[in-house]
Design a protein around this motif. Structure first.
Motif, PDB file in Angstrom:
ATOM      1  N   UNK A 308       0.854  -1.190   0.000  1.00 27.04           N
ATOM      2  CA  UNK A 308       0.000   0.000   0.000  1.00 27.04           C
ATOM      3  C   UNK A 308       0.887   1.236   0.000  1.00 27.04           C
ATOM      4  N   UNK A 309       0.306   2.354  -0.453  1.00 28.55           N
ATOM      5  CA  UNK A 309       1.084   3.584  -0.522  1.00 28.55           C
ATOM      6  C   UNK A 309       0.242   4.760  -0.074  1.00 28.55           C
ATOM      7  N   UNK A 310       0.794   5.959  -0.264  1.00 33.47           N
ATOM      8  CA  UNK A 310       0.132   7.147   0.256  1.00 33.47           C
ATOM      9  C   UNK A 310      -0.661   7.863  -0.838  1.00 33.47           C
ATOM     10  N   UNK A 311      -1.694   8.583  -0.390  1.00 31.95           N
ATOM     11  CA  UNK A 311      -2.640   9.188  -1.323  1.00 31.95           C
ATOM     12  C   UNK A 311      -2.013  10.307  -2.164  1.00 31.95           C
ATOM     13  N   UNK A 312      -1.029  11.010  -1.603  1.00 23.28           N
ATOM     14  CA  UNK A 312      -0.510  12.153  -2.360  1.00 23.28           C
ATOM     15  C   UNK A 312       0.173  11.712  -3.650  1.00 23.28           C
ATOM     16  N   UNK A 313       0.634  10.460  -3.705  1.00 24.83           N
ATOM     17  CA  UNK A 313       1.254   9.960  -4.935  1.00 24.83           C
ATOM     18  C   UNK A 313       0.201   9.842  -6.036  1.00 24.83           C
ATOM     19  N   UNK A 314      -0.972   9.341  -5.664  1.00 19.75           N
ATOM     20  CA  UNK A 314      -2.067   9.238  -6.630  1.00 19.75           C
ATOM     21  C   UNK A 314      -2.586  10.619  -7.036  1.00 19.75           C
ATOM     22  N   UNK A 315      -2.664  11.515  -6.056  1.00 19.65           N
ATOM     23  CA  UNK A 315      -3.178  12.860  -6.355  1.00 19.65           C
ATOM     24  C   UNK A 315      -2.322  13.538  -7.416  1.00 19.65           C
ATOM     25  N   UNK A 316      -1.020  13.333  -7.318  1.00 22.51           N
ATOM     26  CA  UNK A 316      -0.089  13.913  -8.277  1.00 22.51           C
ATOM     27  C   UNK A 316      -0.422  13.426  -9.686  1.00 22.51           C
ATOM     28  N   UNK A 317      -0.604  12.113  -9.816  1.00 20.23           N
ATOM     29  CA  UNK A 317      -0.915  11.541 -11.127  1.00 20.23           C
ATOM     30  C   UNK A 317      -2.273  12.020 -11.626  1.00 20.23           C
ATOM     31  N   UNK A 318      -3.249  12.073 -10.714  1.00 16.46           N
ATOM     32  CA  UNK A 318      -4.588  12.483 -11.141  1.00 16.46           C
ATOM     33  C   UNK A 318      -4.616  13.935 -11.594  1.00 16.46           C
TER      34      UNK A 318
END
Lengths: 417, 97
Positions: A308-318
């Protein structure tokens, strides 16, 4: 093996669907095998299949600590491409791409390989130069790749925003038309079913806890949660857990394991006709046949085995996806997960022999192993059967780090990581 | 997102930090006299521990200083953070929770 065909579908439709058999046996471990594969992902199952199908080594076991295809095989974003920069990489990835072409027919299992095109975007002068260099290098190596202007890129992928006023405007794109996607689960299941039909034992819920070596140092058995299993030819294909498994034999690998995240949206009608990747602003997107937009994010910064990882990594991509595809801004995301990826210092895999006789390794595929599934399995099987590295994987040995012969796809920025 | 306890500034969100890999990796004192295998180990071989891992972090968007941490890589829970130059706390020898 029960052959799948239109005729079989028709027959079962009239038979109340009662005649479908299990795709593979629930095998119990035998005391000894000619070859043991540790890791029941796509790579390991493919290796077992090719060991049996091409080298006649049917007394083979695949040991999987949980369920097959439940690790990185079931967690990746299913992109298939081969547009890597260096000669060694081009041969390796193109070998896999060649095997993808008729894999469904070979396995009698629909792996849903869809060469819908992989488009990599350029957002600056540096990107343009790098991608054009890639295209020329690829063409010299027989890898298809072509340059598109922003207008041509938009014609190929209509939702793409090519307005010049966005923060990272699209200045062009490299398109590999042979690239695309495949169904990850089906790849694992198809190889499992075909290998099982040839006599391979697929043993799930069987965690390897030790690797035994004889007086000469060669491997002789594995200790597992389901007892001791003897075998003098052991292949490790354990992705993010490779250093843990290989460590059982006292070998250290130049690998670190990181979380890599992905997410899917709610399913919608077809909107994304190809795979779009942007290495610079870190966005990878395609659409599954089910309709979900499949989005790949980056790795988290730190090593971890948590999946599992942290949400800010996904936010960056989104945020990058929203800028490139404004029509998707109100899409809702359905699921988010992470896999553990095994990253080497040069972002190229390690395949071949280890310092321990009888122990072979296929690891270090990092963030891009799915595309290589058929090729990695095929070449690991060849290497195990001949006890020497296949010419294609010979440069991808462990010793390259000592000898300074890195295959530096990281520095070449060919790899999306 | 992780909350990381900077030994100089206190607990802050992960976004303020950069990860800097395994801690306590010492550069061989005399590179010219170092063999290929030892040099390879220094450059490329990491423990990649599954369990409590000693690692470097930098409070890049805070005090900008490097420090060390013990973190369990099976849970991502921080066991301890400590200043550069200090020995890891004794907890490092305990098994992962």
């Amino acid at each position: 093996m029960q052959k799948y065909s239109a005729w079989a579908l028709l027959k079962e439709a009239f038979g109340g669907q009662q005649g479908w058999q299990s795709q593979w046996r629930r095998a119990t471990p035998q005391p000894e095998y000619d070859a043991i594969i540790i890791g029941g992902g796509g790579h390991g199952l493919a290796a077992a299949y090719y060991l049996a199908a091409e080298h006649g080594i049917t007394r083979t076991a695949v040991l999987e600590k949980s369920w097959i295809g439940g690790g990185s095989t079931g967690r990746n974003t299913t992109i298939v491409r081969s547009n890597y920069l260096f000669d060694e990489s081009a041969r390796l990835y193109n070998h896999a791409l060649d095997l993808w072409q008729d894999l469904s027919q070979v396995l009698n299992y629909n792996v849903m390989y869809s060469p819908r095109g992989v488009m990599m975007l350029a957002h600056g002068v540096h990107d343009v130069q790098v991608l054009k260099r890639h295209i020329h290098a690829n063409r010299c190596n027989g890898v298809t790749n072509e340059w598109l202007s922003p207008e041509e890129a938009k014609a190929f992928c209509p939702p793409l925003n090519i307005e010049p006023n966005i923060r990272y405007p699209v200045l062009g794109a490299a398109l590999q038309r042979r690239g695309g996607t495949a169904r990850h689960d089906a790849v694992a299941w198809g190889y499992a079913r075909a290998a099982d039909a040839l006599g391979v034992d697929i043993i799930e819920n069987c965690e390897v806890t030790g690797i035994r070596r004889d007086a000469s140092g060669a491997v002789e058995a594995v200790e597992t949660s389901r007892g001791l299993i003897r075998g003098r030819r052991i292949g490790v294909s354990a992705a993010g857990f490779s250093s843990v498994v290989i460590g059982l034999a006292g070998v250290r690998l130049p690998i670190e394991s990181f979380p890599l995240q992905a997410l899917v949206s709610e399913p919608v009608k077809p909107v994304m006709p190809c795979v779009v990747m942007s290495n610079s602003i870190h966005a990878y997107i395609s659409q599954s046949d089910k309709g979900e937009l499949v989005i790949g994010a980056g790795t988290d910064a730190y090593t971890s085995y948590t999946q599992r990882g942290a949400l800010h990594v996904n936010s960056h991509t989104l945020s990058a996806i929203c800028e490139l595809f404004p029509a998707l801004r109100r899409m809702r995301m359905l699921r988010n997960w992470a896999g553990t990826v095994d990253v080497t210092p040069d972002r190229s895999p390690i395949i071949g022999k280890t310092p321990v006789p009888g122990l072979y390794v296929n690891c270090g595929w990092g963030t891009g192993g799915f595309k290589a599934t058929p090729g990695a399995g095929h070449l690991l099987a060849w290497t195990m059967a001949h006890d020497e590295p296949h010419p294609i994987v010979a440069p991808f040995n462990i010793e390259r780090f000592r000898d300074g012969r890195l295959i530096d796809e990281a520095a070449a920025a060919a790899v999306a990581h | 997102m992780l909350i990381i306890n900077c030994p100089y500034c206190g607990p802050r969100p992960e976004l303020e930090f950069s990860y800097a890999g395994q801690a306590h990796v010492a550069r061989p004192a005399d590179p010219a006299a170092t063999g290929d295998d030892e040099w390879t180990a220094y450059l490329y071989l990491r423990t990649n521990t599954r369990g409590v891992h000693a690692e470097r972090w930098r409070h890049a968007r805070g005090c900008a200083r490097f420090f060390n941490a013990l973190r369990d890589t099976t849970t991502d829970r921080f066991v301890a953070t400590y200043r550069s130059g200090e020995a890891p706390p004794a907890i490092a020898t305990e098994a992962a929770p």
